[in-house]
Scaffold this motif. Sequence first.
Motif, PDB file in Angstrom:
ATOM      1  N   VAL A 169      -3.321   6.756   3.202  1.00 11.43           N
ATOM      2  CA  VAL A 169      -3.096   5.331   3.473  1.00 11.43           C
ATOM      3  C   VAL A 169      -4.335   4.547   3.060  1.00 11.43           C
ATOM      4  N   HIS A 173      -5.463  -0.263   6.105  1.00 11.89           N
ATOM      5  CA  HIS A 173      -4.142  -0.238   6.743  1.00 11.89           C
ATOM      6  C   HIS A 173      -4.293   0.026   8.247  1.00 11.89           C
ATOM      7  N   LEU A 186       5.819   6.513   9.405  1.00  7.35           N
ATOM      8  CA  LEU A 186       5.781   6.275   7.959  1.00  7.35           C
ATOM      9  C   LEU A 186       7.058   5.617   7.438  1.00  7.35           C
ATOM     10  N   GLU A 189       6.988   2.078   5.995  1.00  8.04           N
ATOM     11  CA  GLU A 189       5.930   1.788   5.026  1.00  8.04           C
ATOM     12  C   GLU A 189       6.470   1.817   3.594  1.00  8.04           C
ATOM     13  N   GLY A 242       0.553   0.728  -1.083  1.00  8.92           N
ATOM     14  CA  GLY A 242       1.465   1.497  -0.257  1.00  8.92           C
ATOM     15  C   GLY A 242       0.801   2.744   0.259  1.00  8.92           C
TER      16      GLY A 242
END
Length: 320
Positions: A169, A173, A186, A189, A242
């Motif tokens: 990540v 984040h 997750l 995301e 991302g």
Amino acid sequence: MTLTELKYIVAVAREKHFGRAADACYVSQPTLSVAIKKLEEELDVKIFERSAGEVSVTPLGESIVRQAQSVLEQAAEIKEIAKRGKDPLSGVLTLGVIYTIGPYLLPELVRNSIKMTPQMPLMLQENFTVKLLEMLRTGEIDCAILAEPFPDTGLAMAPLYDEPFMAAVPNTHPLAQQESVTTTELKNETMLLLGAGHCFRDHVLEVCPEFARYASNAEGIRRTFEGSSLETIKHMVAAGMGVTLVPRLSVPNEALVTQRRRSSDDPHIRYLPIRGDDGNTPPSRRVVLVWRRSFTRYEAIAALRNAVYACDLPGVSLLT
């Protein structure tokens, strides 16, 4: 019928082209074509269908090519028997490795192999799982290091290690503040995936099946990025586009050391262990060594496994 003719038909079946097959056999195309026509006349069957710019193997030809490959391997084994009488490990071993294992295992594996069995040089081939299985079938490679699952092709197999996945990540984040993450966390995301053909993409989709829907709608096109390599995707994560899942061996050790310090020089990416939801086992993949059952250099396979076990493989569970 000669071994040379059998070699030619195996080459044409592999290349699907007479010119490329001739180049691979170091002969002219007319020489190869005449030899194959002679064999077809002798057997009174058609092995190949020929059309403009395209060559395909007939159904009966498929069986003939498989048997020809077996005969060539058995003929080569005569030389190997003589060679093994002098040194069981002498001679090149051709090894295939998938893209998501090669960069992280091969450097140390090759060093160990040179140190432990210098008389057995490794010839390496990186490719997709499907292609490596095909190359095994046609004898282009001797063995391959793959991740399960893959289609059962009747290959001999030995497990090497179980490798856990980690979440990558951006350091900015909110999840980066945690010590670990669950697959449930997750799900909302933006997941960055490898492109089609990479078996690791399938592994990620097994962990988070929700991401599979992105491939079939407009929202998915906006919300996912299909990278060509894990390293490309890591750069996208570092840029804040991302999150992704990565195999443990692809995580730089210095990144984990820096994370433990949690100082101002933290890396751009934070790597988090994944906890299994509701007590389930955390996601991982099993890495195995596979080879054709007709391949009889057992000592070479054993030596290669020992070279793998001698590697520094942090975070994985060796399977001996």
